[in-house]
Design an enzyme around this catalytic site. Structure first.
Site, mmCIF file in Angstrom:
data_model
loop_
_atom_site.group_PDB
_atom_site.id
_atom_site.type_symbol
_atom_site.label_atom_id
_atom_site.label_comp_id
_atom_site.label_asym_id
_atom_site.label_seq_id
_atom_site.Cartn_x
_atom_site.Cartn_y
_atom_site.Cartn_z
ATOM 1 N N GLY A 24 0.829 -1.210 0.000
ATOM 2 C CA GLY A 24 0.000 0.000 0.000
ATOM 3 C C GLY A 24 0.855 1.248 0.000
ATOM 4 O O GLY A 24 0.592 2.209 -0.729
ATOM 5 N N CYS A 386 -15.492 10.617 17.976
ATOM 6 C CA CYS A 386 -16.684 9.792 17.822
ATOM 7 C C CYS A 386 -17.092 9.170 19.157
ATOM 8 O O CYS A 386 -17.652 9.866 19.995
ATOM 9 C CB CYS A 386 -16.459 8.754 16.723
ATOM 10 N N LEU A 387 -16.792 7.887 19.414
ATOM 11 C CA LEU A 387 -17.099 7.335 20.724
ATOM 12 C C LEU A 387 -16.452 8.194 21.819
ATOM 13 O O LEU A 387 -16.998 8.342 22.905
ATOM 14 C CB LEU A 387 -16.596 5.884 20.816
ATOM 15 N N HIS A 511 -14.842 11.887 12.154
ATOM 16 C CA HIS A 511 -13.490 11.315 12.152
ATOM 17 C C HIS A 511 -12.512 12.227 11.413
ATOM 18 O O HIS A 511 -12.242 12.008 10.229
ATOM 19 C CB HIS A 511 -13.505 9.941 11.477
ATOM 20 N N GLU A 513 -9.398 12.337 11.571
ATOM 21 C CA GLU A 513 -8.166 11.631 11.180
ATOM 22 C C GLU A 513 -8.213 11.170 9.727
ATOM 23 O O GLU A 513 -7.181 11.005 9.084
ATOM 24 C CB GLU A 513 -7.901 10.454 12.126
HETATM 25 N N1 GLN Z 1 -20.326 3.236 18.682
HETATM 26 C C1 GLN Z 1 -20.582 4.626 18.479
HETATM 27 C C2 GLN Z 1 -21.695 4.878 17.467
HETATM 28 O O1 GLN Z 1 -22.068 4.004 16.730
HETATM 29 C C3 GLN Z 1 -19.310 5.336 18.057
HETATM 30 C C4 GLN Z 1 -18.808 4.932 16.712
HETATM 31 C C5 GLN Z 1 -17.406 5.376 16.418
HETATM 32 O O2 GLN Z 1 -16.638 5.684 17.340
HETATM 33 N N2 GLN Z 1 -17.031 5.391 15.167
HETATM 34 O O3 GLN Z 1 -22.218 5.956 17.398
#
Ligand code: GLN
Length: 541
Positions: A24, A386-387, A511, A513
């Site tokens: 890659g 996110c999470l 995200h 990143e």
């Molecule tokens: N599990 C959480 C959700 O579905 C966070 C997802 C994640 O971190 N990409 O919203």
């Protein structure tokens, strides 16, 4: 004839001997060199597995799932391509055996093959070729990486399609590059070329003759090794390129390939004029990675920490942001399941910043909450992705707003679900490709850290989630000091949270990143590392 149509040339990259040789990165590096030589380039990954997309695959097995703007859940190699190329790719750039078969079988069910026997050759291989040609006429070069290792049962239809492309288009439009391994045997002090010879032999059995060999090895190798490989593998000596392990960073690879003239060898094979690629900015970017003026140590908290590929894009975004801040970013991987209220100070107290990463499922959540409480109270820079945003919201609700049962509906359904399933997700039953995926816009408020980083109020970022901040709890969170600094344009979905009385506390539902690129990085990662640098200096005093 349409004058704007380009004569597209195809570069295939196969791998031999063993996996994880960095196909890659080699593909992405060639992409960068050709792009910097003034050509339009795209990269494509063909994955031999039967999953329809990598979205449902375990990160321990497969590394992170990379999401494109158009919401495709793809292989992490697409991340390398985007980062090196500095361009966004799409669904068209990643295809799996599963997708190809699904398409052929659906066509068969609709009766489109008119009663013919449907076979690997020509039906599967023709469908693969149609994928390979998706950018025909649109790009100067299409670089196609074939996943897996030559000799695997699964990659066969892809190799057959590659062979046919050469026959269809001819040697002026198709080039075969093969990446192999030249192991160093310590006891005899020798580099061994036999595995390379065997792997080229298998490739030839499929009717593919490599034009260029990229030989991975621990060290640079001598002229006689090149001569030997050239002789036994039937590849001219100057087209045997050694790819020694990058000593500092993978971003040295394009420079090392350039040094051996690979870009011009490629152009030569296509009978094109030689060009000098423009690499000044890229060289400066790599120099700062190799010899940075400063250093910070940040923690990456998650539950997939034994396997760094699960957080590939985050780790790369740290490297980019580090270079831009002229700072080495040491990353401590911290398993969230191991963080307790008793040991939290030892686990995170010494860090210059902490990132709580994305994830699914309840495992490790309480550890993340312990970590966030500590870094919030002790003014350590915090970045939640996110999470990470969702857990930060739970922590704030529990420990500041007094909602002691606060939780996400993903982990426990109760009357204090400050994080809840999105309305649009409530009727979703199938798991594959059904999250809120891809790029969506968000609007930032001007008095925020996020605005300071982005310097604009309108952004577009990529998403992959089912849950969100529950709007019924917005008021209580805001009254207690949490700042909702960005939402979706209709105001319904919280995209960024911040804490005004903290040096740098930012949680994002998306995200970032996935949009960090070489040379330019990503605004939020740059901001986070800058804050970590400040924290480092404070700790030194
Ligand atoms: N599990 C959480 C959700 O579905 C966070 C997802 C994640 O971190 N990409 O919203």
């Amino acid at each position: 004839m349409d004058k704007s149509k380009k004569l597209t040339r195809y570069i295939f990259i196969t791998g031999g001997v063993l996996s994880s040789l960095g196909k890659g990165i080699a593909s992405a590096s060639i992409g960068l060199l050709l792009k910097q030589s003034g050509f339009s380039v795209t990269l494509m990954k063909l994955d031999p597995y039967i999953n329809v997309d990598p979205g449902t695959m375990n990160p321990f097995q497969h590394g992170e799932v990379y999401v494109t703007d158009d919401g495709a859940e793809t292989d992490l190699d697409l991340g390398h391509y985007e980062r090196f190329l500095g361009e966004s790719l799409s669904k068209k750039n990643n295809h799996t055996t599963g997708q190809v078969y699904l398409e052929v079988i659906e066509r068969e069910r609709r009766g489109e093959y008119l009663g013919k026997t449907v076979q690997v050759i020509p039906h599967i291989t023709d469908t693969i070729k149609s994928k390979m040609k998706l950018f025909d006429g649109k790009k100067d070069f299409v670089i196609i990486e074939i996943g897996g290792t030559v000799g695997d049962i699964e990659s066969l239809p892809f190799l057959e399609a590659q062979r046919q492309m050469y026959i269809d288009l001819g040697r002026k439009r198709v080039l075969n590059i093969h990446l192999t391994y030249v192991p160093y045997i310590k006891s005899s002090g020798e580099l061994k070329t036999k595995p390379t010879q065997h792997s080229v032999k298998s490739l030839m059995e499929y009717g593919i003759r490599p034009d260029i060999l990229l030989a991975r090895s621990e060290n640079k190798f001598s002229k006689d090794i090149k001569q030997k490989i050239s002789l036994f593998c039937n590849v001219e000596e100057k087209s045997v390129i050694d790819v020694p392990d990058a000593t500092h960073t993978i971003y040295e690879v394009p420079l090392s390939l350039k040094q051996q003239g690979l870009n011009n060898i490629i152009l030569d094979k296509f009978e094109m004029e030689q060009v000098e690629p423009e690499l000044d900015e890229f060289k400066k970017f790599v120099d700062r990675i190799k010899r940075p003026a400063n250093e910070v140590t940040v923690g990456l908290v998650g539950k997939y920490t034994q396997y760094r590929d699960s957080y590939k894009s985050i780790l790369e975004a740290f490297i980019h942001a580090g270079s831009i801040n002229n700072t080495r970013v040491n990353v401590e991987m911290i398993d969230s399941e191991q963080i307790t209220t008793e040991n939290v100070a030892d686990k995170v107290g010494h860090l210059d910043g902490v990132l709580i990463g994305p994830g699914f499922g309840h495992r490790g959540i309480e550890g993340k909450i312990n970590a966030i409480k500590y870094i919030r109270e002790n003014n350590i820079p915090f970045f939640g992705i996110c999470l990470g945003l969702q857990v930060a919201t739970i922590e704030y609700a529990r420990n500041v707003c007094g909602l002691t049962r606060a939780n996400s509906a993903e982990f426990e359904i109760n009357d204090q679900n400050v994080i809840d399933l999105m309305e649009s997700q409530k009727n979703v039953k199938e798991k594959g490709g059904t999250m809120r995926l891809g790029a969506y816009p968000a609007i930032l408020s001007k008095d925020s850290l996020a605005y300071q980083a982005y310097k604009t109020t309108e952004i577009s970022e990529r998403h992959r989630h089912r849950f969100e901040v529950n709007n019924s709890f917005r008021d209580i969170l805001v009254q207690n000091g949490l700042k909702l600094s960005a939402t979706s344009p209709d105001g319904n979905l919280v995209e960024i949270i911040e804490l005004p009385n903290h040096p740098w506390y930012v949680g994002v539902q998306f995200h970032p990143e996935l949009k960090s690129r070489v040379i330019i990085g990503h605004p939020l990662f740059i901001g986070f590392i800058k804050a970590a640098l400040k924290e480092h200096k404070r700790k030194e005093k």
